[in-house]
Design an enzyme around this catalytic site. Structure first.
Site, PDB file in Angstrom:
ATOM      1  N   HIS A  28       0.809  -1.212   0.000  1.00 30.84           N
ATOM      2  CA  HIS A  28       0.000   0.000   0.000  1.00 30.84           C
ATOM      3  C   HIS A  28       0.848   1.270   0.000  1.00 30.84           C
ATOM      4  CE1 HIS A  28      -3.826  -2.053   0.603  1.00 30.84           C
ATOM      5  NE2 HIS A  28      -3.228  -2.826   1.497  1.00 30.84           N
ATOM      6  N   GLU A 132      -6.503 -12.928   4.089  1.00 28.48           N
ATOM      7  CA  GLU A 132      -7.383 -11.764   4.074  1.00 28.48           C
ATOM      8  C   GLU A 132      -8.681 -11.996   3.307  1.00 28.48           C
ATOM      9  OE1 GLU A 132      -4.786  -8.006   3.679  1.00 28.48           O
ATOM     10  OE2 GLU A 132      -3.853  -9.452   2.319  1.00 28.48           O
ATOM     11  N   ASP A 158      -9.483  -6.747   5.694  1.00 30.30           N
ATOM     12  CA  ASP A 158      -9.897  -7.270   4.397  1.00 30.30           C
ATOM     13  C   ASP A 158     -10.814  -8.472   4.542  1.00 30.30           C
ATOM     14  OD1 ASP A 158      -8.902  -5.585   2.356  1.00 30.30           O
ATOM     15  OD2 ASP A 158      -6.884  -6.277   2.740  1.00 30.30           O
TER      16      ASP A 158
END
Length: 237
Positions: A28, A132, A158
């Site tokens: 990210h 996730e 997630d």
């Protein structure tokens, strides 16, 4: 501690604060290879074990992180055994994998015998599965059964989205999924790392035999500290 602020000083501060390991985020966070190497150097300086969360399905990122000195690869969105097999191939040398041979930082720029470095790397570098997705939870037995996974980390955020309840990480379905992962790890004697930010929750996990914890993220902690400092100094508390 997750580190999403790509600043070597922040990583060094995490180590000096006494944390055992840091997960440097390149999924990210925009981090170029040279900056990543310096983040890893900062961790080493502070006695902090550096793991790197790589982008999904990117064997090149695995190689670059390990060549920079990472001691573990956090594989996001593990949905099936194929994700682990691909990571092992990229992260470990033959006969376990096919990581590209290289010199540089790993073998100490020639200080360590190449064959000895290959042995150490295969023995010490960790493959960490980040679960996730509901698909991954359903496939956890197949993911763990063949071996090669050194640590399992759940991703409640997630997972909540995968189960249709975004950011409801305390939702019973999400908690059930996390428990499923923990129980599978116990059956396969694979260490489990709990996401836990409160002492009471960590005590519960410790009673269940869990000894590894991710306790926060540097960005969130910094933002809260800044807001708290402003509230105190401005008399807003």
């Amino acid at each position: 501690m997750f580190s999403t602020l790509p600043e070597p000083t922040m990583v060094e501060m995490i180590g000096c604060a006494g944390y055992d390991f840091v997960i440097l985020d390149t999924e990210h966070t925009l981090v170029d290879p040279q900056r990543l190497e310096n983040l890893i150097r900062a961790a080493e300086t502070a006695g902090l074990t550096p793991f790197v969360r790589v982008p999904e399905a990117d064997p090149g990122a695995v190689l670059r992180a390990l060549d920079a000195g990472a001691m573990g690869i956090v594989v996001p969105h593990v949905r099936g055994r194929a994700d682990i097999d691909a990571t092992i191939r990229a992260a470990r040398y033959a006969p376990e994998g096919m990581r590209s041979l290289n010199g540089g930082r790993g073998p100490g720029f020639g200080l360590i015998d190449p064959a000895e470095y290959l042995r150490r790397a295969n023995a010490e570098i960790m493959v960490i599965a980040l679960l996730e997705d509901a698909e991954g939870v359903e496939a956890i037995e197949a993911i763990l059964s063949p071996g090669g996974v050194d640590l399992v980390l759940p991703g409640p955020g997630d997972l909540s989205q995968s189960y249709g309840v975004p950011w409801q990480v305390r939702h019973p379905r999400v908690q059930e999924a996390v428990r499923t992962l923990r129980e599978a790890c116990a059956r396969h004697t694979v260490p489990f790392c709990a996401m836990s930010t409160t002492p009471d929750r960590r005590a519960e996990w410790r009673a269940d035999g869990v000894t590894a914890f991710v306790v926060g993220e540097d960005r969130d902690l910094t933002a809260r500290a800044l807001r708290g400092h402003l509230a105190r100094t401005a008399g807003r508390e």
